[in-house]
Write a protein that holds these residues in place. Structure first.
Motif, mmCIF file in Angstrom:
data_model
loop_
_atom_site.group_PDB
_atom_site.id
_atom_site.type_symbol
_atom_site.label_atom_id
_atom_site.label_comp_id
_atom_site.label_asym_id
_atom_site.label_seq_id
_atom_site.Cartn_x
_atom_site.Cartn_y
_atom_site.Cartn_z
ATOM 1 N N LEU A 71 -33.588 2.319 -19.526
ATOM 2 C CA LEU A 71 -34.520 2.788 -18.511
ATOM 3 C C LEU A 71 -34.817 1.639 -17.554
ATOM 4 N N VAL A 72 -34.462 1.843 -16.295
ATOM 5 C CA VAL A 72 -34.716 0.868 -15.252
ATOM 6 C C VAL A 72 -35.886 1.380 -14.415
ATOM 7 N N VAL A 73 -36.843 0.503 -14.134
ATOM 8 C CA VAL A 73 -38.007 0.874 -13.314
ATOM 9 C C VAL A 73 -38.008 -0.041 -12.093
ATOM 10 N N PRO A 74 -37.271 0.330 -11.038
ATOM 11 C CA PRO A 74 -37.158 -0.542 -9.878
ATOM 12 C C PRO A 74 -38.339 -0.465 -8.933
ATOM 13 N N LYS A 75 -39.171 0.555 -9.085
ATOM 14 C CA LYS A 75 -40.264 0.764 -8.140
ATOM 15 C C LYS A 75 -41.525 1.163 -8.885
ATOM 16 N N PHE A 76 -42.646 0.517 -8.541
ATOM 17 C CA PHE A 76 -43.918 0.810 -9.201
ATOM 18 C C PHE A 76 -45.042 0.408 -8.261
ATOM 19 N N ARG A 77 -45.489 1.343 -7.421
ATOM 20 C CA ARG A 77 -46.635 1.056 -6.559
ATOM 21 C C ARG A 77 -47.899 0.982 -7.407
ATOM 22 N N VAL A 136 -40.456 5.006 -9.866
ATOM 23 C CA VAL A 136 -39.107 5.522 -10.099
ATOM 24 C C VAL A 136 -38.637 5.056 -11.462
ATOM 25 N N PHE A 137 -38.341 6.019 -12.337
ATOM 26 C CA PHE A 137 -37.694 5.759 -13.613
ATOM 27 C C PHE A 137 -36.228 6.169 -13.466
ATOM 28 N N ASP A 138 -35.324 5.254 -13.716
ATOM 29 C CA ASP A 138 -33.889 5.537 -13.627
ATOM 30 C C ASP A 138 -33.276 5.375 -15.010
ATOM 31 N N LEU A 139 -32.961 6.494 -15.652
ATOM 32 C CA LEU A 139 -32.355 6.460 -16.982
ATOM 33 C C LEU A 139 -30.845 6.377 -16.839
ATOM 34 N N ARG A 140 -30.267 5.331 -17.397
ATOM 35 C CA ARG A 140 -28.821 5.106 -17.310
ATOM 36 C C ARG A 140 -28.213 5.217 -18.698
ATOM 37 N N THR A 141 -27.309 6.163 -18.859
ATOM 38 C CA THR A 141 -26.677 6.428 -20.149
ATOM 39 C C THR A 141 -25.217 6.031 -20.073
ATOM 40 N N VAL A 195 -46.996 9.838 -7.964
ATOM 41 C CA VAL A 195 -45.833 10.715 -8.037
ATOM 42 C C VAL A 195 -44.718 9.927 -8.716
ATOM 43 N N VAL A 196 -44.234 10.429 -9.854
ATOM 44 C CA VAL A 196 -43.230 9.750 -10.666
ATOM 45 C C VAL A 196 -41.922 10.527 -10.585
ATOM 46 N N VAL A 197 -40.822 9.833 -10.325
ATOM 47 C CA VAL A 197 -39.506 10.453 -10.315
ATOM 48 C C VAL A 197 -38.680 9.883 -11.461
ATOM 49 N N LEU A 198 -38.097 10.757 -12.260
ATOM 50 C CA LEU A 198 -37.178 10.356 -13.318
ATOM 51 C C LEU A 198 -35.785 10.818 -12.924
#
Length: 211
Positions: free
Chosen positions: A179-185, A163-168, A24-27
């Motif tokens: 794009l920050v990827v703080p979580k990757f199981r 978790v993909f966190d796009l910071r603009t 399950v991927v969250v952007l």
């Protein structure tokens, strides 16, 4: 566990070919960002059931057609549906029931589901997880920042495998997307942000940062 390509070459390189099947991927992204480009790429790399909760299905399909590099076969691989507002959770899960093997289930955006009570929302997320696991596919939840201020956004990120966190940010005349990827199981989270160029495609931004 199979690795499924994201359709975005820089991410596939960073993640050793893609994302683990069943994830399950969250952007998370600002509503004013170009995050739809990332969602569209994830949607059209393989067979997809695309659930839209805000835009009309026609608007989503038009955006997918405009995405450069989209082939005729890909036009047929993405099935776009609007959510039934009377019973959104059951409707969404029934659409996920139709997910093809190694397919992608997109929810764009997940905000209306986060507005449900906590127990119902947890049941929704667990139902999505079970369906993508059964199909060896992926779920992509587009979570817009500021869309919900309650505790369910934390539930979204806690349940997510990736978790993909796009910071603009806008500085002077430059718009920077990181794009920050703080979580990757099941894999390694990125140690540094990826600077992306989001125009009509998703590419690496090789321009230098100016202090």
């Amino acid at each position: 566990m199979e690795t499924l390509p994201t359709g975005i070459s820089v991410l596939d390189r960073e993640f050793g070919g893609g994302l683990p099947s069943g994830s399950v991927v969250v952007l998370t992204a600002s509503p004013a960002s170009q995050s739809e480009l990332i969602v569209d790429r994830l949607a059209r790399v393989r067979a997809c059931r695309y659930l839209t909760t805000v835009r009309s299905p026609a608007a989503v399909e038009d955006g997918l057609r405009r995405d450069r590099g989209r082939s005729a076969d890909e036009n047929e691989s993405v099935v776009v549906s609007a959510v039934d507002e009377a019973d959104p959770i059951d409707d969404a899960l029934s659409i996920a029931d139709d997910l093809p093997d190694r397919g992608t289930f997109v929810v764009d955006s997940v905000g209306p589901f986060e507005a449900e009570d906590r127990d119902s929302y947890r049941a929704f997320l667990n139902g999505v997880r079970q369906r993508v696991a059964d199909a060896d596919g992926l779920a992509v939840l587009h979570a817009l920042k500021g869309e919900t201020d309650g505790p369910t956004r934390a539930v979204t990120e806690q349940v997510a495998d990736v978790v993909f966190d796009l910071r603009t940010t806008v500085t002077g005349t430059e718009i920077a997307n990181r794009l920050v990827v703080p979580k990757f199981r099941g894999g390694a989270a990125l140690e540094e942000p990826l600077k992306l160029k989001l125009t009509d495609t998703v590419t690496v931004d090789t321009s230098r940062d100016i202090a």
